[in-house]
Design a protein around this motif. Structure first.
Motif, PDB file in Angstrom:
ATOM      1  N   HIS A  14     -50.962  39.531  -9.674  1.00  0.00           N
ATOM      2  CA  HIS A  14     -50.278  39.258  -8.408  1.00  0.00           C
ATOM      3  C   HIS A  14     -51.215  38.530  -7.448  1.00  0.00           C
ATOM      4  O   HIS A  14     -50.824  37.558  -6.790  1.00  0.00           O
ATOM      5  N   TYR A  15     -52.449  38.978  -7.391  1.00  0.00           N
ATOM      6  CA  TYR A  15     -53.424  38.328  -6.514  1.00  0.00           C
ATOM      7  C   TYR A  15     -53.736  36.907  -6.984  1.00  0.00           C
ATOM      8  O   TYR A  15     -53.989  36.020  -6.166  1.00  0.00           O
ATOM      9  N   ALA A  16     -53.730  36.706  -8.304  1.00  0.00           N
ATOM     10  CA  ALA A  16     -54.084  35.399  -8.858  1.00  0.00           C
ATOM     11  C   ALA A  16     -53.129  34.304  -8.388  1.00  0.00           C
ATOM     12  O   ALA A  16     -53.524  33.140  -8.246  1.00  0.00           O
ATOM     13  N   GLU A  17     -51.879  34.677  -8.140  1.00  0.00           N
ATOM     14  CA  GLU A  17     -50.906  33.691  -7.671  1.00  0.00           C
ATOM     15  C   GLU A  17     -51.226  33.213  -6.252  1.00  0.00           C
ATOM     16  O   GLU A  17     -50.695  32.190  -5.808  1.00  0.00           O
ATOM     17  N   ASN A  18     -52.054  33.966  -5.558  1.00  0.00           N
ATOM     18  CA  ASN A  18     -52.398  33.632  -4.176  1.00  0.00           C
ATOM     19  C   ASN A  18     -53.916  33.591  -4.000  1.00  0.00           C
ATOM     20  O   ASN A  18     -54.444  33.984  -2.956  1.00  0.00           O
ATOM     21  N   LEU A  19     -54.594  33.091  -5.005  1.00  0.00           N
ATOM     22  CA  LEU A  19     -56.054  33.092  -4.998  1.00  0.00           C
ATOM     23  C   LEU A  19     -56.626  32.267  -3.856  1.00  0.00           C
ATOM     24  O   LEU A  19     -57.708  32.580  -3.327  1.00  0.00           O
ATOM     25  N   ASP A  20     -55.906  31.237  -3.445  1.00  0.00           N
ATOM     26  CA  ASP A  20     -56.383  30.408  -2.337  1.00  0.00           C
ATOM     27  C   ASP A  20     -56.571  31.212  -1.066  1.00  0.00           C
ATOM     28  O   ASP A  20     -57.449  30.909  -0.240  1.00  0.00           O
ATOM     29  N   PHE A  21     -55.745  32.238  -0.882  1.00  0.00           N
ATOM     30  CA  PHE A  21     -55.882  33.070   0.313  1.00  0.00           C
ATOM     31  C   PHE A  21     -57.256  33.730   0.354  1.00  0.00           C
ATOM     32  O   PHE A  21     -57.897  33.775   1.407  1.00  0.00           O
ATOM     33  N   PHE A  22     -57.709  34.241  -0.781  1.00  0.00           N
ATOM     34  CA  PHE A  22     -59.010  34.901  -0.824  1.00  0.00           C
ATOM     35  C   PHE A  22     -60.150  33.900  -0.658  1.00  0.00           C
ATOM     36  O   PHE A  22     -61.160  34.192  -0.024  1.00  0.00           O
ATOM     37  N   TYR A  23     -59.987  32.695  -1.222  1.00  0.00           N
ATOM     38  CA  TYR A  23     -61.011  31.667  -1.048  1.00  0.00           C
ATOM     39  C   TYR A  23     -61.134  31.236   0.418  1.00  0.00           C
ATOM     40  O   TYR A  23     -62.237  30.960   0.906  1.00  0.00           O
ATOM     41  N   ARG A  24     -60.005  31.185   1.114  1.00  0.00           N
ATOM     42  CA  ARG A  24     -60.024  30.738   2.510  1.00  0.00           C
ATOM     43  C   ARG A  24     -60.515  31.812   3.467  1.00  0.00           C
ATOM     44  O   ARG A  24     -60.930  31.506   4.585  1.00  0.00           O
ATOM     45  N   SER A  25     -60.467  33.049   3.057  1.00  0.00           N
ATOM     46  CA  SER A  25     -60.846  34.144   3.953  1.00  0.00           C
ATOM     47  C   SER A  25     -62.347  34.132   4.210  1.00  0.00           C
ATOM     48  O   SER A  25     -63.150  33.959   3.290  1.00  0.00           O
ATOM     49  N   SER A  26     -62.716  34.336   5.451  1.00  0.00           N
ATOM     50  CA  SER A  26     -64.132  34.286   5.830  1.00  0.00           C
ATOM     51  C   SER A  26     -64.805  35.663   5.780  1.00  0.00           C
ATOM     52  O   SER A  26     -66.023  35.753   5.893  1.00  0.00           O
ATOM     53  N   GLN A  27     -64.012  36.729   5.595  1.00  0.00           N
ATOM     54  CA  GLN A  27     -64.560  38.087   5.613  1.00  0.00           C
ATOM     55  C   GLN A  27     -65.345  38.360   4.326  1.00  0.00           C
ATOM     56  O   GLN A  27     -64.876  38.060   3.222  1.00  0.00           O
ATOM     57  N   GLU A  28     -66.503  38.954   4.473  1.00  0.00           N
ATOM     58  CA  GLU A  28     -67.384  39.193   3.329  1.00  0.00           C
ATOM     59  C   GLU A  28     -66.867  40.309   2.426  1.00  0.00           C
ATOM     60  O   GLU A  28     -67.061  40.273   1.214  1.00  0.00           O
ATOM     61  N   TYR A  29     -66.196  41.300   3.010  1.00  0.00           N
ATOM     62  CA  TYR A  29     -65.720  42.451   2.247  1.00  0.00           C
ATOM     63  C   TYR A  29     -64.198  42.551   2.311  1.00  0.00           C
ATOM     64  O   TYR A  29     -63.575  42.131   3.294  1.00  0.00           O
ATOM     65  N   THR A  30     -63.611  43.131   1.266  1.00  0.00           N
ATOM     66  CA  THR A  30     -62.163  43.319   1.206  1.00  0.00           C
ATOM     67  C   THR A  30     -61.835  44.800   1.044  1.00  0.00           C
ATOM     68  O   THR A  30     -62.402  45.477   0.180  1.00  0.00           O
ATOM     69  N   LEU A  31     -60.923  45.265   1.857  1.00  0.00           N
ATOM     70  CA  LEU A  31     -60.409  46.628   1.765  1.00  0.00           C
ATOM     71  C   LEU A  31     -59.020  46.561   1.149  1.00  0.00           C
ATOM     72  O   LEU A  31     -58.121  45.913   1.686  1.00  0.00           O
ATOM     73  N   ILE A  32     -58.831  47.220   0.010  1.00  0.00           N
ATOM     74  CA  ILE A  32     -57.544  47.240  -0.694  1.00  0.00           C
ATOM     75  C   ILE A  32     -56.953  48.634  -0.577  1.00  0.00           C
ATOM     76  O   ILE A  32     -57.637  49.631  -0.826  1.00  0.00           O
ATOM     77  N   SER A  33     -55.678  48.708  -0.203  1.00  0.00           N
ATOM     78  CA  SER A  33     -55.044  50.012  -0.023  1.00  0.00           C
ATOM     79  C   SER A  33     -53.601  49.982  -0.491  1.00  0.00           C
ATOM     80  O   SER A  33     -52.958  48.926  -0.545  1.00  0.00           O
ATOM     81  N   ASN A  34     -53.079  51.178  -0.816  1.00  0.00           N
ATOM     82  CA  ASN A  34     -51.644  51.305  -1.042  1.00  0.00           C
ATOM     83  C   ASN A  34     -50.937  51.309   0.308  1.00  0.00           C
ATOM     84  O   ASN A  34     -51.571  51.257   1.366  1.00  0.00           O
ATOM     85  N   SER A  35     -49.619  51.412   0.289  1.00  0.00           N
ATOM     86  CA  SER A  35     -48.830  51.361   1.530  1.00  0.00           C
ATOM     87  C   SER A  35     -48.166  52.687   1.850  1.00  0.00           C
ATOM     88  O   SER A  35     -47.375  52.767   2.789  1.00  0.00           O
ATOM     89  N   PHE A  36     -48.475  53.745   1.083  1.00  0.00           N
ATOM     90  CA  PHE A  36     -47.718  54.986   1.236  1.00  0.00           C
ATOM     91  C   PHE A  36     -48.600  56.190   1.575  1.00  0.00           C
ATOM     92  O   PHE A  36     -48.180  57.336   1.405  1.00  0.00           O
TER      93      PHE A  36
END
Length: 350
Positions: A105-127
């Protein structure tokens, strides 16, 4: 340090044990606490932690989620730089392997991660119902020299992960070689080359994954200690703003130990319950230990105990519905319940 975090919310998870409440919405958009949705808690925690760039990854049935979050204005995320982004899964990706942090799912929007300037990523569920400052997690992650950190509560994972954005990009691009399909796979691989750490969260946090879990967590909010822990003045929980008049309490009404949202017309007795926006409760009706979602209509002389009514349910006058805390009665959105059909329908749901 606050500007170093990129927020990613996985809203693609489906819980079969919540099916009756997810017929018209994803779990992220499930109403909670009278005027909120489940996603409000993790999204507000991110915003209160200084995260200004958030991506939400839903899979299907996300119209209600889009309606709720809109442009992100209510979370101060309607920005020219960074802001709130929604990346639904493509139809071709819908049947692929999934999990919190699904790499395909992330691979389809890989450009978003390349464009992001933040050094770290926080991944979470929604529930997960939580209100926290994720900068403490980031401080431990950096201080301990971790590659990946997973958040736990009482020894149980919360499906919240932290890693460098560059490492996340590598995991996405090399998923075919490594065999990792989602972020969880990396933590479960004992032979992975990464330094994996655990962060034990000490505050209030509950994952909502079943009907019983949803009901129990809702009832816990009626404890003032839990409410004050979750809803802090210094860390507000934001939600979609709806301009509605105050609720009207008629002389014959009575309310004890309950949460009442705006726009209600109340003529009955309410005890230990959560009443959402725009509810009508008729004269002589008794509501106990129940969760009533938006715009439900309850007639006169009804008795509801340990019941969950989804949005727009109509309960006709004289109807009696008695569940139990361990097995609440649930009616789906738009149901019409009458005195004659209530017992049969109740047995079917139980």
């Amino acid at each position: 340090m606050k500007k170093q975090l990129l927020g990613v919310i996985d809203a693609a998870t489906y819980h079969e044990d919540l099916e009756q409440l997810l017929l018209h919405r994803p779990v992220a958009a499930l109403p909670f606490a009278g005027r909120y949705r489940l996603i409000d808690f993790i999204l507000s925690s991110m915003v209160n932690s200084g995260i200004s760039n958030v991506a939400i990854f839903p899979k299907s049935g996300y119209r209600s989620l889009m309606d709720h979050i809109g442009s992100g204005k209510n979370w101060d995320l309607n920005r020219k730089r960074d802001g709130l982004f929604l990346f639904p899964a493509s139809p071709s990706d819908a049947d692929k392997e999934s999990g919190i942090g699904c790499f395909s799912h992330y691979a389809e929007n890989l450009d978003f991660f390349y464009r992001s300037s933040q050094e770290y990523t926080l991944i979470s569920n929604s529930f997960t119902v939580i209100n926290t400052d994720f900068n403490r997690l980031l401080e431990q992650h950096i201080g301990c020299g971790c590659d990946l950190t997973e958040v736990y509560k009482n020894g149980r994972p919360l499906d919240v992960y932290l890693l460098k954005t560059s490492l996340l990009i590598d995991l996405i691009e090399n998923r075919a070689e490594t065999g990792y399909t989602c972020i969880k796979d990396v933590f479960e691989d004992l032979s992975s080359p990464y330094t994996v750490c655990r962060y034990e969260y000490e505050g209030y946090a509950k994952r909502v994954e079943t009907i019983q879990g949803y009901y129990k967590t809702s009832m816990e909010l009626l404890d003032s200690r839990v409410w004050n822990t979750l809803f802090k003045k210094s860390q507000p929980v934001f939600t979609k703003v709806k301009d509605e008049p105050p609720s009207r309490y008629y002389p014959e009404s009575s309310v004890k130990r309950s949460l009442i949202a705006n726009g209600c017309q109340l003529k009955g007795k309410i005890e230990n319950s959560i009443i959402s926006r725009g509810i009508t409760i008729g004269k002589g009706s008794i509501i106990r230990n129940s969760v009533i979602m938006q715009k439900c209509q309850i007639g006169e002389n009804c008795v509801l105990d340990s019941v969950i009514l989804d949005k727009d349910v109509k309960v006709e006058s004289g109807t009696i519905l008695i569940g139990s805390p361990g097995n609440p009665i649930v009616y789906s959105k738009g149901s019409v319940v009458g005195p004659a059909e209530a017992p049969a329908k109740t047995l079917m749901i139980l």
